[in-house]
Design an enzyme around this catalytic site. Structure first.
Site, mmCIF file in Angstrom:
data_model
loop_
_atom_site.group_PDB
_atom_site.id
_atom_site.type_symbol
_atom_site.label_atom_id
_atom_site.label_comp_id
_atom_site.label_asym_id
_atom_site.label_seq_id
_atom_site.Cartn_x
_atom_site.Cartn_y
_atom_site.Cartn_z
ATOM 1 C CB CYS A 2 -0.950 0.096 1.177
ATOM 2 S SG CYS A 2 -2.093 -1.266 1.285
ATOM 3 N NE ARG A 27 4.541 1.848 -0.094
ATOM 4 C CZ ARG A 27 5.515 1.504 0.739
ATOM 5 N NH1 ARG A 27 6.761 1.612 0.345
ATOM 6 N NH2 ARG A 27 5.268 1.075 1.942
ATOM 7 C CD1 TRP A 76 0.065 -6.195 -3.194
ATOM 8 C CD2 TRP A 76 -0.223 -6.847 -1.082
ATOM 9 N NE1 TRP A 76 0.456 -7.505 -3.094
ATOM 10 C CE2 TRP A 76 0.287 -7.936 -1.806
ATOM 11 C CE3 TRP A 76 -0.486 -7.029 0.276
ATOM 12 C CZ2 TRP A 76 0.554 -9.177 -1.246
ATOM 13 C CZ3 TRP A 76 -0.228 -8.267 0.850
ATOM 14 C CH2 TRP A 76 0.285 -9.322 0.085
ATOM 15 C CG ASN A 112 1.692 1.149 4.175
ATOM 16 O OD1 ASN A 112 2.836 1.576 4.191
ATOM 17 N ND2 ASN A 112 1.436 -0.123 3.984
ATOM 18 N N GLY A 113 -0.343 -0.619 6.392
ATOM 19 C CA GLY A 113 0.098 -1.409 7.531
ATOM 20 C C GLY A 113 -0.969 -2.422 7.897
ATOM 21 C CD GLU A 495 17.724 -11.871 -7.863
ATOM 22 O OE1 GLU A 495 17.236 -12.463 -6.883
ATOM 23 O OE2 GLU A 495 17.299 -10.775 -8.256
ATOM 24 C CE LYS A 499 14.234 -10.120 -10.330
ATOM 25 N NZ LYS A 499 14.821 -9.911 -9.053
ATOM 26 C CD GLU A 502 10.577 -10.928 -8.836
ATOM 27 O OE1 GLU A 502 9.943 -10.638 -7.816
ATOM 28 O OE2 GLU A 502 11.779 -10.638 -8.966
ATOM 29 C CG HIS A 518 19.760 -36.184 -4.303
ATOM 30 N ND1 HIS A 518 20.127 -37.472 -3.933
ATOM 31 C CD2 HIS A 518 20.930 -35.527 -4.541
ATOM 32 C CE1 HIS A 518 21.444 -37.565 -3.932
ATOM 33 N NE2 HIS A 518 21.945 -36.406 -4.295
ATOM 34 C CE LYS A 617 11.785 -1.793 -5.754
ATOM 35 N NZ LYS A 617 12.324 -3.047 -6.288
HETATM 36 C C1 G6P Z 1 9.794 -8.000 -2.293
HETATM 37 C C2 G6P Z 1 10.379 -7.545 -3.608
HETATM 38 C C3 G6P Z 1 11.744 -8.200 -3.829
HETATM 39 C C4 G6P Z 1 12.665 -7.910 -2.657
HETATM 40 C C5 G6P Z 1 12.032 -8.342 -1.331
HETATM 41 C C6 G6P Z 1 12.821 -7.830 -0.143
HETATM 42 O O1 G6P Z 1 9.418 -9.335 -2.363
HETATM 43 O O2 G6P Z 1 9.513 -7.854 -4.685
HETATM 44 O O3 G6P Z 1 12.319 -7.700 -5.020
HETATM 45 O O4 G6P Z 1 13.878 -8.571 -2.845
HETATM 46 O O5 G6P Z 1 10.714 -7.803 -1.204
HETATM 47 O O6 G6P Z 1 12.719 -6.424 -0.122
HETATM 48 P P1 G6P Z 1 13.777 -5.458 0.504
HETATM 49 O O7 G6P Z 1 13.214 -4.079 0.287
HETATM 50 O O8 G6P Z 1 13.864 -5.814 1.957
HETATM 51 O O9 G6P Z 1 15.069 -5.667 -0.195
#
Ligand code: G6P
Length: 622
Positions: A2, A27, A76, A112-113, A495, A499, A502, A518, A617
């Site tokens: 949010c 957000r 969100w 937000n929260g 990673e 990518k 997501e 395994h 994010k």
């Molecule tokens: C979310 C984002 C990721 C990020 C993670 C941790 O899931 O989509 O890209 O790595 O949060 O966020 P931070 O702000 O703590 O790096």
């Protein structure tokens, strides 16, 4: 999750609020709403489900909502499905239909929260005759403010302070009281909020990009503080209602950094920002051929004392920790543990007083990472935060902060912040080894000069993107992808796989190459795409063997190798290369083709790359 914005000034509020929300859509983006107040008139609320553009259309880009005071929200969903009724703003009175229109309530607010005890508070309010129209915790908190406002002496400060004492959880709350035109009230605990002033006007936002266009001078309101916002002025109060003084901070990011700058998406722009993000982060601590962590608060004497390192993070930041564990242990012989923050905080970890806990976070607001940091501090353990957002909660609470200089990152899928985190922690690893005397001076110099080559080498990879674009278009229809590697290559695989899934919604998994046999190998079928990361010389042949095992079962092999390892083409169907570098630092280069691959596949599938479904994010709920 949010995003909230607020404006008190002399210009029309709605277009400014919409513009701010457009910078915060990362957000959350399942619904959005505004409440705008024109002089003494009651606030008018407009809400829309879906992307912000729906709200912009509904309000004629804000023109249909006159008034110079307002609050806004992009959601969100946590409590209650994404719907117009559950969208913010919420009101203290009754509400019919979708909740848009003139507010006939005393209090209107956005939040937000998460309010953890909202059920108990709701029951209390119901006993006092309040009727709820939404499923949200926010409606509860807005009505609770109204309850205290009416119960006590009709002062916003008392009503808010009482509410803050009663609610458990996290909040960045903005409220307007019908009796108090010309004022916006805010309160904060554990959710981000900044307040900026310029030219006799005041701005509120969850994050810097939303107000960067208007001001660089911002206040970071503290936990359990509230504030009265009027045009050009902010008064801060503690829980007792006593006024407290805060000093503004100057934001160094430039306004263009939060714009797309001609690129189609923020993600590709941010991929291209990486040489600068990495270069700036490195040069912030490398001076005259030496690493100097004194600004980070770590002298060589302190480094020498560190007995072990625990790195705690979420998502891609956790993947940075996964890569660094190999680097730190190999260079320094200091034992390293890497933990998911959501696990670490609940498992009663055994912490040694001489260890260092490093929390890694782009936003500095991730709820689990913040709690992990607090847990370490509670145990009296020294903490270092590697954070991108200046003044964020994690940055404020950690003993020491190493700021990554990636600038604002807008795309939900991180790229440049990940790369800047790697760079920051490489310098930590090299300096830790140097302080502990685990390698010679000549190695120290070589490591530093290798680090300095990373930005130019990333640029070189980016020059060669067309082949990946072609490959992506060929594989955009795939259902499953496996990424495999060993050691640092395994960390990069994690990673690359994240990518991919997501943003392209293709099922993808990362495996330590030796582990594939395994169980997972049973998933390999004719045409399954297996991407092998092959930057670690000592592990190269072993991973190639694992790839070949997949090929024998029908897999299509893509190799990611360093220049010079051309024999890999004998085994793989497609190969992409990265420049050679000291293998400790190879993650910085190997990740780039994988970011491009994820990006181009998502584009080829016609998806919303910057705002993938269901994600946000900044994850400020646990
Ligand atoms: C979310 C984002 C990721 C990020 C993670 C941790 O899931 O989509 O890209 O790595 O949060 O966020 P931070 O702000 O703590 O790096």
């Amino acid at each position: 999750m949010c995003g909230i914005v607020g404006f008190a000034g002399h210009h029309q509020a709605a277009p400014i609020l919409l513009d701010g929300l457009s910078k915060l859509e990362y957000r959350g983006y399942d619904s959005a709403g505004l409440a705008v107040r024109d002089g003494e008139n009651p606030a008018e609320v407009v809400k829309a489900v879906g992307r912000l553009k729906n709200l912009a259309e509904k309000t004629d880009e804000g023109k249909a909502l006159p008034g110079c005071f307002g609050i806004g929200h992009t959601r969100w969903a946590t409590h209650g499905e994404p719907s117009r009724t559950n969208a913010h703003p919420h009101v203290s009175g009754n509400c019919t239909g979708s909740g848009s229109g003139k507010v006939e309530s005393e209090v209107v607010g956005v939040h937000n929260g998460i309010i953890e005890n909202y059920k108990e508070l709701k029951e209390k309010l119901e006993r006092h005759g309040y009727v709820f129209y939404s499923e949200t915790d926010t409606e509860v908190v807005v009505k609770l403010v109204d309850y205290y406002y009416k119960k006590y002496i009709h002062t916003p400060i008392d009503a808010i302070a009482k509410t803050m004492v009663r609610v458990r959880g996290s909040y960045a709350l903005e409220l307007m009281f019908n009796d108090h035109p010309g004022e916006i009230w805010v309160a904060r605990k554990d959710s981000p909020m900044i307040i900026g002033t310029a030219d006799n006007e005041t701005y509120v936002a969850s994050d810097v990009p939303a107000i960067l266009k208007y001001t660089r001078s911002v206040y970071y309101i503290d936990n359990l503080q509230c504030a009265k916002i009027t045009p050009g002025e902010v008064h801060f109060y503690d829980l007792n209602g006593d006024e407290v003084t805060l000093e503004p901070t100057e934001i160094k990011w430039d306004a263009e950094a939060a714009e797309k700058g001609g690129y189609e998406h923020f993600m590709i722009k941010e991929i291209y920002d990486q040489p600068k993000a990495v270069g700036d982060t490195l040069t912030s601590v490398i001076h005259d051929g030496k690493i100097d962590l004194s600004e980070v608060g770590l002298s060589d004497d302190e480094l020498k004392e560190i007995s072990s390192v625990t790195m705690v993070a979420c998502g891609s930041a956790w993947h940075v920790g996964m890569a660094l564990q190999y680097v730190i242990e190999d260079l320094t012989r200091v034992p390293v543990r890497v933990e998911l923050a959501s696990e670490f905080r609940y498992r009663n970890p055994i912490l040694d007083p001489k260890q260092l806990v490093i929390v890694i976070s782009q936003s500095g607001e991730t709820a689990d990472t913040l709690e992990a940091l607090r847990l370490a501090k509670k145990h009296g353990i020294k903490t270092l935060a590697v954070v991108n957002v200046v003044g964020s909660s994690i940055a404020r609470e950690a003993d020491n902060v190493f700021y990554t200089l990636a600038g604002p990152e807008i795309a939900v899928a991180t790229t440049k912040a990940y790369s800047a985190q790697l760079a920051a922690l490489y310098t930590f690893a090299v300096q830790l080894g140097f302080a502990k005397g685990t390698f010679a001076q000549s190695d120290y110099e070589r490591y530093i000069s290798e680090l300095n080559t990373i930005p130019a080498k990333i640029s070189k990879i980016l020059e060669d993107k067309e082949r990946l674009q072609w490959f992506a278009s060929k594989f955009a229809h795939k259902h499953d992808v496996f990424f495999i590697g060993r050691g640092i290559d395994y960390a990069v695989s994690l990673e690359g796989s994240l990518k991919m899934k997501e943003i392209s919604y293709i099922h993808s998994e990362a495996y330590a190459a030796g582990e594939l046999k395994h169980g997972t190998i049973s998933l390999i079928e004719d045409g399954t795409l297996v991407i092998g990361v092959l930057t670690q010389n000592e592990l190269y042949e072993k991973t190639v063997s694992n790839m070949v095992e997949c090929k024998s079962r029908g897999a299509y092999l893509c190799g990611l190798a360093t220049y010079g390892k051309y024999e890999v083409e004998d085994h793989c169907n497609f190969v992409t290369y990265v420049p050679t570098i000291d293998t400790h630092f190879a993650a910085s280069l190997a990740v780039v083709p994988l970011q491009l691959l994820g990006y181009y596949i998502a584009v080829a599938r016609g998806l919303d790359v910057d705002k993938p479904r269901n994600l946000a994010k900044s994850v400020t709920v646990e």
